[in-house]
Scaffold this motif. Structure first.
Motif, PDB file in Angstrom:
ATOM      1  N   GLU A 137       0.830  -1.207   0.000  1.00 55.66           N
ATOM      2  CA  GLU A 137       0.000   0.000   0.000  1.00 55.66           C
ATOM      3  C   GLU A 137       0.863   1.256   0.000  1.00 55.66           C
ATOM      4  OE1 GLU A 137      -3.337   2.363   2.676  1.00 55.66           O
ATOM      5  OE2 GLU A 137      -2.947   0.238   3.067  1.00 55.66           O
ATOM      6  N   ILE A 138       1.891   1.287   0.836  1.00 59.01           N
ATOM      7  CA  ILE A 138       2.764   2.455   0.899  1.00 59.01           C
ATOM      8  C   ILE A 138       3.451   2.687  -0.437  1.00 59.01           C
ATOM      9  CG2 ILE A 138       4.893   3.341   1.931  1.00 59.01           C
ATOM     10  CD1 ILE A 138       4.003   1.934   4.544  1.00 59.01           C
ATOM     11  N   ASP A 139       3.958   1.626  -1.053  1.00 61.77           N
ATOM     12  CA  ASP A 139       4.629   1.758  -2.353  1.00 61.77           C
ATOM     13  C   ASP A 139       3.669   2.269  -3.416  1.00 61.77           C
ATOM     14  OD1 ASP A 139       6.969   0.852  -1.242  1.00 61.77           O
ATOM     15  OD2 ASP A 139       6.795  -1.194  -2.012  1.00 61.77           O
ATOM     16  N   LEU A 140       2.449   1.754  -3.398  1.00 59.37           N
ATOM     17  CA  LEU A 140       1.474   2.148  -4.412  1.00 59.37           C
ATOM     18  C   LEU A 140       1.043   3.596  -4.254  1.00 59.37           C
ATOM     19  CD1 LEU A 140      -0.222   1.118  -6.792  1.00 59.37           C
ATOM     20  CD2 LEU A 140      -1.975   0.415  -5.144  1.00 59.37           C
ATOM     21  N   GLU A 141       0.708   3.982  -3.026  1.00 56.66           N
ATOM     22  CA  GLU A 141       0.308   5.373  -2.795  1.00 56.66           C
ATOM     23  C   GLU A 141       1.443   6.334  -3.145  1.00 56.66           C
ATOM     24  OE1 GLU A 141      -2.593   6.472  -2.054  1.00 56.66           O
ATOM     25  OE2 GLU A 141      -3.673   5.133  -0.696  1.00 56.66           O
ATOM     26  N   SER A 142       2.660   5.975  -2.783  1.00 57.87           N
ATOM     27  CA  SER A 142       3.817   6.824  -3.094  1.00 57.87           C
ATOM     28  C   SER A 142       4.004   6.960  -4.602  1.00 57.87           C
ATOM     29  CB  SER A 142       5.086   6.232  -2.466  1.00 57.87           C
ATOM     30  OG  SER A 142       4.964   6.135  -1.064  1.00 57.87           O
ATOM     31  N   HIS A 143       3.852   5.852  -5.313  1.00 57.40           N
ATOM     32  CA  HIS A 143       4.012   5.880  -6.781  1.00 57.40           C
ATOM     33  C   HIS A 143       2.935   6.742  -7.412  1.00 57.40           C
ATOM     34  CE1 HIS A 143       4.644   4.553 -10.894  1.00 57.40           C
ATOM     35  NE2 HIS A 143       3.369   4.189 -10.957  1.00 57.40           N
ATOM     36  N   TRP A 144       1.705   6.583  -7.001  1.00 60.42           N
ATOM     37  CA  TRP A 144       0.616   7.379  -7.577  1.00 60.42           C
ATOM     38  C   TRP A 144       0.837   8.865  -7.332  1.00 60.42           C
ATOM     39  CZ3 TRP A 144      -4.044   4.000  -5.556  1.00 60.42           C
ATOM     40  CH2 TRP A 144      -4.227   2.919  -6.428  1.00 60.42           C
ATOM     41  N   TRP A 145       1.323   9.223  -6.140  1.00 59.67           N
ATOM     42  CA  TRP A 145       1.544  10.627  -5.828  1.00 59.67           C
ATOM     43  C   TRP A 145       2.695  11.193  -6.657  1.00 59.67           C
ATOM     44  CZ3 TRP A 145      -0.636  14.726  -3.970  1.00 59.67           C
ATOM     45  CH2 TRP A 145       0.128  15.803  -3.498  1.00 59.67           C
ATOM     46  N   ARG A 146       3.785  10.465  -6.741  1.00 56.34           N
ATOM     47  CA  ARG A 146       4.959  10.958  -7.471  1.00 56.34           C
ATOM     48  C   ARG A 146       4.697  11.070  -8.972  1.00 56.34           C
ATOM     49  NH1 ARG A 146       8.403   7.191  -3.805  1.00 56.34           N
ATOM     50  NH2 ARG A 146       9.366   8.654  -2.346  1.00 56.34           N
ATOM     51  N   THR A 147       3.845  10.200  -9.486  1.00 52.63           N
ATOM     52  CA  THR A 147       3.538  10.241 -10.919  1.00 52.63           C
ATOM     53  C   THR A 147       2.290  11.062 -11.215  1.00 52.63           C
ATOM     54  OG1 THR A 147       2.332   8.131 -10.742  1.00 52.63           O
ATOM     55  CG2 THR A 147       4.642   8.029 -11.396  1.00 52.63           C
ATOM     56  N   ARG A 148       1.820  11.794 -10.198  1.00 51.03           N
ATOM     57  CA  ARG A 148       0.723  12.750 -10.359  1.00 51.03           C
ATOM     58  C   ARG A 148      -0.575  12.098 -10.843  1.00 51.03           C
ATOM     59  NH1 ARG A 148       5.543  14.885 -10.866  1.00 51.03           N
ATOM     60  NH2 ARG A 148       5.928  17.042 -10.283  1.00 51.03           N
ATOM     61  N   ARG A 149      -0.830  10.894 -10.377  1.00 52.81           N
ATOM     62  CA  ARG A 149      -2.079  10.221 -10.740  1.00 52.81           C
ATOM     63  C   ARG A 149      -3.194  10.535  -9.755  1.00 52.81           C
ATOM     64  NH1 ARG A 149      -1.627   4.086 -12.265  1.00 52.81           N
ATOM     65  NH2 ARG A 149      -3.710   4.625 -13.026  1.00 52.81           N
ATOM     66  N   ILE A 150      -2.847  10.986  -8.549  1.00 52.20           N
ATOM     67  CA  ILE A 150      -3.850  11.294  -7.535  1.00 52.20           C
ATOM     68  C   ILE A 150      -3.577  12.657  -6.913  1.00 52.20           C
ATOM     69  CG2 ILE A 150      -4.317   8.873  -6.956  1.00 52.20           C
ATOM     70  CD1 ILE A 150      -2.506   9.278  -4.462  1.00 52.20           C
ATOM     71  N   ALA A 151      -4.644  13.248  -6.390  1.00 50.02           N
ATOM     72  CA  ALA A 151      -4.508  14.518  -5.679  1.00 50.02           C
ATOM     73  C   ALA A 151      -4.546  14.324  -4.171  1.00 50.02           C
ATOM     74  CB  ALA A 151      -5.635  15.461  -6.097  1.00 50.02           C
ATOM     75  N   GLY A 152      -4.975  13.147  -3.733  1.00 50.88           N
ATOM     76  CA  GLY A 152      -5.050  12.870  -2.313  1.00 50.88           C
ATOM     77  C   GLY A 152      -5.579  11.466  -2.094  1.00 50.88           C
ATOM     78  N   SER A 153      -5.628  11.052  -0.832  1.00 53.02           N
ATOM     79  CA  SER A 153      -5.980   9.667  -0.544  1.00 53.02           C
ATOM     80  C   SER A 153      -6.849   9.551   0.703  1.00 53.02           C
ATOM     81  CB  SER A 153      -4.706   8.831  -0.360  1.00 53.02           C
ATOM     82  OG  SER A 153      -5.026   7.476  -0.126  1.00 53.02           O
ATOM     83  N   VAL A 154      -7.757   8.576   0.671  1.00 52.97           N
ATOM     84  CA  VAL A 154      -8.502   8.161   1.856  1.00 52.97           C
ATOM     85  C   VAL A 154      -7.832   6.892   2.378  1.00 52.97           C
ATOM     86  CG1 VAL A 154     -10.706   7.347   2.768  1.00 52.97           C
ATOM     87  CG2 VAL A 154     -10.667   9.157   1.030  1.00 52.97           C
ATOM     88  N   LEU A 155      -7.398   6.918   3.626  1.00 51.42           N
ATOM     89  CA  LEU A 155      -6.659   5.807   4.222  1.00 51.42           C
ATOM     90  C   LEU A 155      -7.541   5.089   5.245  1.00 51.42           C
ATOM     91  CD1 LEU A 155      -3.309   7.725   4.874  1.00 51.42           C
ATOM     92  CD2 LEU A 155      -3.887   6.302   2.888  1.00 51.42           C
ATOM     93  N   VAL A 156      -7.534   3.766   5.190  1.00 56.68           N
ATOM     94  CA  VAL A 156      -8.404   2.976   6.065  1.00 56.68           C
ATOM     95  C   VAL A 156      -7.601   1.887   6.777  1.00 56.68           C
ATOM     96  CG1 VAL A 156     -10.463   3.406   4.664  1.00 56.68           C
ATOM     97  CG2 VAL A 156      -9.017   1.431   4.152  1.00 56.68           C
ATOM     98  N   ASP A 157      -8.266   1.205   7.698  1.00 55.83           N
ATOM     99  CA  ASP A 157      -7.701   0.053   8.409  1.00 55.83           C
ATOM    100  C   ASP A 157      -6.398   0.403   9.137  1.00 55.83           C
ATOM    101  OD1 ASP A 157      -9.775  -1.577   7.753  1.00 55.83           O
ATOM    102  OD2 ASP A 157      -8.776  -2.564   6.080  1.00 55.83           O
ATOM    103  N   PHE A 158      -6.475   1.402   9.996  1.00 55.19           N
ATOM    104  CA  PHE A 158      -5.287   1.797  10.763  1.00 55.19           C
ATOM    105  C   PHE A 158      -5.036   0.823  11.904  1.00 55.19           C
ATOM    106  CE2 PHE A 158      -5.393   5.554   8.364  1.00 55.19           C
ATOM    107  CZ  PHE A 158      -4.188   6.222   8.567  1.00 55.19           C
ATOM    108  N   ARG A 159      -3.765   0.697  12.240  1.00 54.49           N
ATOM    109  CA  ARG A 159      -3.345  -0.101  13.383  1.00 54.49           C
ATOM    110  C   ARG A 159      -2.480   0.764  14.284  1.00 54.49           C
ATOM    111  NH1 ARG A 159       0.153  -4.724  10.586  1.00 54.49           N
ATOM    112  NH2 ARG A 159      -1.735  -4.809   9.335  1.00 54.49           N
ATOM    113  N   GLU A 160      -2.188   0.279  15.484  1.00 57.78           N
ATOM    114  CA  GLU A 160      -1.309   1.030  16.374  1.00 57.78           C
ATOM    115  C   GLU A 160       0.070   1.157  15.752  1.00 57.78           C
ATOM    116  OE1 GLU A 160      -2.599   0.392  20.869  1.00 57.78           O
ATOM    117  OE2 GLU A 160      -2.160  -1.527  19.912  1.00 57.78           O
TER     118      GLU A 160
END
Length: 347
Positions: A112-135
Motif C-alpha cells: 500500500e505504501i509503495d502504491l500510494e507513493s508511486h501514484w503521488w509521485r507520478t501525479r495520478r492522484i490529488a489525495g488519498s482516503v486511508l483505512v484500516d489503521f493499526r497502532e
C-alpha cells in the motif's frame, strides 16, 4: 536567461529530451519516469524557468482523482457490505465533481505504501482516503513526508498526523452490551475482526470494560478476519463450549449472518436460545429470518463525508478531524430475553 525567454525548446535541448517530454513534465502529466521528470525540472530551474510557479503542487491534471487502497482479498471485499457502501459514498461526491476514485486491493502495508507513493509521485492522484489503521501505523511517517493530502478513517489517536474521521466505537459497544444485559443475558460473547486493527482494539477494550462494569466478568472474545467462514468457525467454537453464551455480538454483518446459519445448523432457536447482534446494518440484516438486530450507522454518508473532507484538504482549506455519527442500536427479531431454562441456569 529570464523565465520569459526560456522556451520548451531550449529546455529540451539542454536536457537532451524531446519537447513533448518537457511539456509532460511542465504540465504534471503521466508518461514520464520519476527520474526523467525530475531531471527536466531541475534543468528548467537552472535555466531560470519555473513552470507553474503560481499553482500549488497539488494542482495537477488529475486534481479530482483520489485513491482508496484496501488490504483485503478481492473475493472477501466483494462480500463485505461496509466497503461497498463506503465506496458508494465516496463516488457520490467524486462523481459530482467529475472526478474519479482510484481503487486498488493489496495484501500488505508495504504494498500500500509503495502504491500510494508511486501514484503521488507520478501525479495520478490529488489525495488519498486511508483505512484500516493499526497502532504505530507505518503509513504516517512515509506518506506525510511526501506531502500527500490524506484523510484517515480512524480514531485520531491512531491517525496522526493525518486529518481523521471516526465513529465512537467504544460508546457503541457499550450500548450493545448494556442492551443485551438489560434483556437478561449474563453470558455474552463477541466475535471481533482482525486483532491488529485499531478499531478492533477499541471495541475489545470497551467490551471487556462494559462487561466488568455490569458484573458479568470479562466475557469471551474471538478474533477473525471478518469473513463469513471465520465468523462461522468462531460461532461454532462458542456454541460448543461448556459454558456457551446466550448472546453474541459480531463486528460485521457477514459474520452475524454466518453465525445465524451455524445456530440453525446446531438446532438452536434464535432468539429464544441465542440472541445475535450484528454491526453496520446492511441489507443483509433485513434479509435473514429472523431479521438481525444491529448497531446501525450510515456508511454511505461516512464515505461521502470522507470525500468532502479530502477535497477540502486538497483545496488548501484548514480542516479539522471530526467524528461522524455513532452507530445506534436497531433491535429486530434476533435479540430477546433468554427464554430457554437451561440457558438461564448457565447465567
Amino acid at each position: 536567461m529570464s523565465d520569459q525567454r526560456v522556451t520548451i525548446k531550449d529546455v529540451a535541448a539542454r536536457a537532451g529530451v524531446s519537447r513533448a517530454a518537457v511539456s509532460l513534465a511542465f504540465g504534471g502529466k503521466p508518461g514520464l519516469s520519476d527520474a526523467t521528470r525530475a531531471h527536466i525540472l531541475d534543468i528548467a530551474r537552472s535555466m531560470g524557468r519555473h513552470p507553474d510557479r503560481s499553482a500549488p503542487a497539488r494542482n495537477r491534471v488529475d486534481s479530482r482523482t483520489i485513491s482508496l487502497v484496501v488490504r483485503r482479498p478481492a473475493q472477501q471485499l466483494g462480500l463485505e457490505p461496509f466497503y461497498m457502501a463506503f465506496v458508494s459514498g465516496l463516488e457520490s461526491v467524486v462523481s459530482d465533481r467529475r472526478g474519479a476514485v482510484l481503487l486498488r486491493l493489496v495484501k500488505t502495508l508495504d504494498e500500500e505504501i509503495d502504491l500510494e507513493s508511486h501514484w503521488w509521485r507520478t501525479r495520478r492522484i490529488a489525495g488519498s482516503v486511508l483505512v484500516d489503521f493499526r497502532e504505530h501505523d507505518p503509513r504516517g511517517p512515509v506518506l506525510a513526508r511526501l506531502g500527500i493530502p490524506a484523510v484517515a478513517v480512524a480514531h485520531p489517536a491512531l491517525a496522526r498526523p493525518f486529518t481523521s474521521l471516526w465513529t465512537d466505537d467504544a460508546t457503541a459497544v457499550g450500548e450493545a452490551v448494556r442492551y443485551l444485559a438489560a434483556l437478561g443475558h449474563r453470558s455474552i460473547a463477541r466475535v471481533g475482526g482482525a486483532p491488529e486493527l485499531g478499531h478492533s482494539v477499541i471495541r475489545r477494550a470497551a467490551f471487556k470494560k462494559t462487561m466488568a462494569e455490569l458484573g458479568l466478568g470479562a466475557g469471551r472474545q474471538l478474533d477473525t478476519d471478518f469473513s463469513g467462514a471465520a465468523g462461522a468457525r468462531a460461532t461454532r467454537s462458542l456454541l460448543t463450549a461448556v459454558r456457551r453464551p446466550t448472546a453474541i455480538v459480531y463486528d460485521n454483518d457477514v459474520m452475524a449472518v454466518a453465525g445465524l446459519a451455524v445456530a440453525t445448523e446446531m438446532g438452536l432457536r434464535v432468539p429464544t436460545d441465542l440472541s445475535l447482534l450484528a454491526w453496520d446494518d446492511s441489507q443483509l440484516c433485513r434479509l435473514t429470518h429472523p431479521a438481525l438486530s444491529a448497531m446501525s450507522h450510515d456508511i454511505h454518508a461516512f464515505g461521502a463525508e470522507a470525500a468532502r473532507t479530502l477535497y477540502a484538504l486538497i483545496a488548501g482549506d484548514r480542516v479539522r478531524g471530526h467524528p461522524v455519527p455513532t452507530p445506534v442500536l436497531t433491535p429486530r427479531g434476533s435479540t430477546a430475553a433468554p427464554g430457554h431454562p437451561d440457558l438461564r441456569a448457565q447465567g
